[in-house]
Motif scaffolding. Sequence first.
Motif, PDB file in Angstrom:
ATOM      1  N   GLU A   1     -23.883 -60.040 -61.523  1.00  0.00           N
ATOM      2  CA  GLU A   1     -24.034 -61.413 -61.026  1.00  0.00           C
ATOM      3  C   GLU A   1     -23.764 -61.485 -59.524  1.00  0.00           C
ATOM      4  N   LEU A   2     -22.717 -60.811 -59.071  1.00  0.00           N
ATOM      5  CA  LEU A   2     -22.377 -60.845 -57.642  1.00  0.00           C
ATOM      6  C   LEU A   2     -23.436 -60.142 -56.802  1.00  0.00           C
ATOM      7  N   ARG A   3     -24.021 -59.089 -57.325  1.00  0.00           N
ATOM      8  CA  ARG A   3     -25.102 -58.415 -56.592  1.00  0.00           C
ATOM      9  C   ARG A   3     -26.309 -59.332 -56.439  1.00  0.00           C
ATOM     10  N   GLN A   4     -26.631 -60.085 -57.498  1.00  0.00           N
ATOM     11  CA  GLN A   4     -27.751 -61.022 -57.423  1.00  0.00           C
ATOM     12  C   GLN A   4     -27.470 -62.112 -56.390  1.00  0.00           C
ATOM     13  N   LYS A   5     -26.258 -62.649 -56.394  1.00  0.00           N
ATOM     14  CA  LYS A   5     -25.886 -63.663 -55.411  1.00  0.00           C
ATOM     15  C   LYS A   5     -25.984 -63.097 -53.998  1.00  0.00           C
ATOM     16  N   TYR A   6     -25.546 -61.862 -53.832  1.00  0.00           N
ATOM     17  CA  TYR A   6     -25.594 -61.193 -52.538  1.00  0.00           C
ATOM     18  C   TYR A   6     -27.037 -61.098 -52.045  1.00  0.00           C
ATOM     19  N   GLU A   7     -27.949 -60.683 -52.924  1.00  0.00           N
ATOM     20  CA  GLU A   7     -29.358 -60.563 -52.534  1.00  0.00           C
ATOM     21  C   GLU A   7     -29.934 -61.925 -52.152  1.00  0.00           C
ATOM     22  N   LEU A   8     -29.594 -62.965 -52.926  1.00  0.00           N
ATOM     23  CA  LEU A   8     -30.071 -64.310 -52.597  1.00  0.00           C
ATOM     24  C   LEU A   8     -29.541 -64.772 -51.241  1.00  0.00           C
ATOM     25  N   LEU A   9     -28.271 -64.500 -50.978  1.00  0.00           N
ATOM     26  CA  LEU A   9     -27.683 -64.892 -49.698  1.00  0.00           C
ATOM     27  C   LEU A   9     -28.306 -64.128 -48.535  1.00  0.00           C
ATOM     28  N   LEU A  10     -28.635 -62.865 -48.755  1.00  0.00           N
ATOM     29  CA  LEU A  10     -29.325 -62.102 -47.705  1.00  0.00           C
ATOM     30  C   LEU A  10     -30.679 -62.731 -47.378  1.00  0.00           C
ATOM     31  N   GLU A  11     -31.432 -63.094 -48.418  1.00  0.00           N
ATOM     32  CA  GLU A  11     -32.726 -63.737 -48.198  1.00  0.00           C
ATOM     33  C   GLU A  11     -32.564 -65.067 -47.474  1.00  0.00           C
TER      34      GLU A  11
ATOM     35  N   ASN B   1     -30.133 -65.993 -45.540  1.00  0.00           N
ATOM     36  CA  ASN B   1     -29.702 -65.702 -44.178  1.00  0.00           C
ATOM     37  C   ASN B   1     -30.908 -65.315 -43.315  1.00  0.00           C
ATOM     38  N   LYS B   2     -31.762 -64.477 -43.873  1.00  0.00           N
ATOM     39  CA  LYS B   2     -32.957 -64.044 -43.141  1.00  0.00           C
ATOM     40  C   LYS B   2     -33.850 -65.244 -42.832  1.00  0.00           C
ATOM     41  N   ASP B   3     -34.040 -66.133 -43.834  1.00  0.00           N
ATOM     42  CA  ASP B   3     -34.860 -67.329 -43.624  1.00  0.00           C
ATOM     43  C   ASP B   3     -34.257 -68.234 -42.561  1.00  0.00           C
ATOM     44  N   LEU B   4     -32.952 -68.444 -42.628  1.00  0.00           N
ATOM     45  CA  LEU B   4     -32.283 -69.308 -41.646  1.00  0.00           C
ATOM     46  C   LEU B   4     -32.389 -68.726 -40.240  1.00  0.00           C
ATOM     47  N   LYS B   5     -32.251 -67.424 -40.121  1.00  0.00           N
ATOM     48  CA  LYS B   5     -32.395 -66.791 -38.809  1.00  0.00           C
ATOM     49  C   LYS B   5     -33.797 -66.992 -38.268  1.00  0.00           C
ATOM     50  N   ALA B   6     -34.797 -66.825 -39.144  1.00  0.00           N
ATOM     51  CA  ALA B   6     -36.182 -67.006 -38.712  1.00  0.00           C
ATOM     52  C   ALA B   6     -36.419 -68.445 -38.272  1.00  0.00           C
ATOM     53  N   LYS B   7     -35.909 -69.414 -39.029  1.00  0.00           N
ATOM     54  CA  LYS B   7     -36.062 -70.820 -38.661  1.00  0.00           C
ATOM     55  C   LYS B   7     -35.335 -71.123 -37.354  1.00  0.00           C
ATOM     56  N   GLY B   8     -34.166 -70.529 -37.171  1.00  0.00           N
ATOM     57  CA  GLY B   8     -33.414 -70.728 -35.939  1.00  0.00           C
ATOM     58  C   GLY B   8     -34.159 -70.196 -34.742  1.00  0.00           C
ATOM     59  N   ILE B   9     -34.781 -69.048 -34.872  1.00  0.00           N
ATOM     60  CA  ILE B   9     -35.556 -68.456 -33.779  1.00  0.00           C
ATOM     61  C   ILE B   9     -36.765 -69.331 -33.476  1.00  0.00           C
ATOM     62  N   GLN B  10     -37.438 -69.813 -34.529  1.00  0.00           N
ATOM     63  CA  GLN B  10     -38.590 -70.687 -34.328  1.00  0.00           C
ATOM     64  C   GLN B  10     -38.173 -71.965 -33.616  1.00  0.00           C
ATOM     65  N   LYS B  11     -37.043 -72.533 -34.015  1.00  0.00           N
ATOM     66  CA  LYS B  11     -36.574 -73.774 -33.403  1.00  0.00           C
ATOM     67  C   LYS B  11     -36.243 -73.555 -31.935  1.00  0.00           C
ATOM     68  N   VAL B  12     -35.585 -72.438 -31.623  1.00  0.00           N
ATOM     69  CA  VAL B  12     -35.247 -72.133 -30.230  1.00  0.00           C
ATOM     70  C   VAL B  12     -36.517 -71.954 -29.421  1.00  0.00           C
ATOM     71  N   GLN B  13     -37.496 -71.240 -29.988  1.00  0.00           N
ATOM     72  CA  GLN B  13     -38.745 -71.037 -29.267  1.00  0.00           C
ATOM     73  C   GLN B  13     -39.454 -72.365 -29.041  1.00  0.00           C
ATOM     74  N   ARG B  14     -39.478 -73.231 -30.078  1.00  0.00           N
ATOM     75  CA  ARG B  14     -40.125 -74.529 -29.957  1.00  0.00           C
ATOM     76  C   ARG B  14     -39.395 -75.381 -28.918  1.00  0.00           C
ATOM     77  N   THR B  15     -38.085 -75.334 -28.925  1.00  0.00           N
ATOM     78  CA  THR B  15     -37.299 -76.100 -27.973  1.00  0.00           C
ATOM     79  C   THR B  15     -37.596 -75.639 -26.552  1.00  0.00           C
ATOM     80  N   GLU B  16     -37.702 -74.348 -26.348  1.00  0.00           N
ATOM     81  CA  GLU B  16     -38.021 -73.833 -25.017  1.00  0.00           C
ATOM     82  C   GLU B  16     -39.411 -74.293 -24.576  1.00  0.00           C
ATOM     83  N   LYS B  17     -40.360 -74.300 -25.497  1.00  0.00           N
ATOM     84  CA  LYS B  17     -41.708 -74.774 -25.164  1.00  0.00           C
ATOM     85  C   LYS B  17     -41.677 -76.250 -24.799  1.00  0.00           C
ATOM     86  N   GLU B  18     -40.895 -77.036 -25.570  1.00  0.00           N
ATOM     87  CA  GLU B  18     -40.791 -78.468 -25.282  1.00  0.00           C
ATOM     88  C   GLU B  18     -40.160 -78.702 -23.916  1.00  0.00           C
ATOM     89  N   LYS B  19     -39.158 -77.924 -23.576  1.00  0.00           N
ATOM     90  CA  LYS B  19     -38.518 -78.071 -22.270  1.00  0.00           C
ATOM     91  C   LYS B  19     -39.516 -77.763 -21.162  1.00  0.00           C
TER      92      LYS B  19
END
Length: 134
Positions: A71-81, A83-101
Amino acid sequence: MAHYRAGDSRREQFRRYLEKGGVLDMLTKVLVALYEEPEKPNNAMDFLKQHLGTAGPETADVETLRLEVIELRQKYELLLEENKDLKAKGIQKVQRTEKEKTRDIRRFNMYPDNTQVNFTSTISSLSFQTLSPG
């Protein structure tokens, strides 16, 4: 008779080996503990295993822990995914913000005297419109 003495010699060597390794003392202690037990256990071998430290955890405990690990391994894999999605969204938001500026800087340029100048371009001319600060 010579054959009998050779066997005694081997037995004596084995006894010294067990004594040197502390096996005889350990066995004696466990057997004394079993003897002094007020309520004798149903299975003496289990008692010996538990007190000698060879008995592992109960099967139910092992199964429970195994399921928890899965169960903990499954939770770990979900959290990794996640985390990866949040990082990608954060990078996109930063890039979009820079373009807007950059777009905003091109659209509205702020001068030291706080006068905003709106730059609009047409095909034929470039007109400047002074806006009051506000």
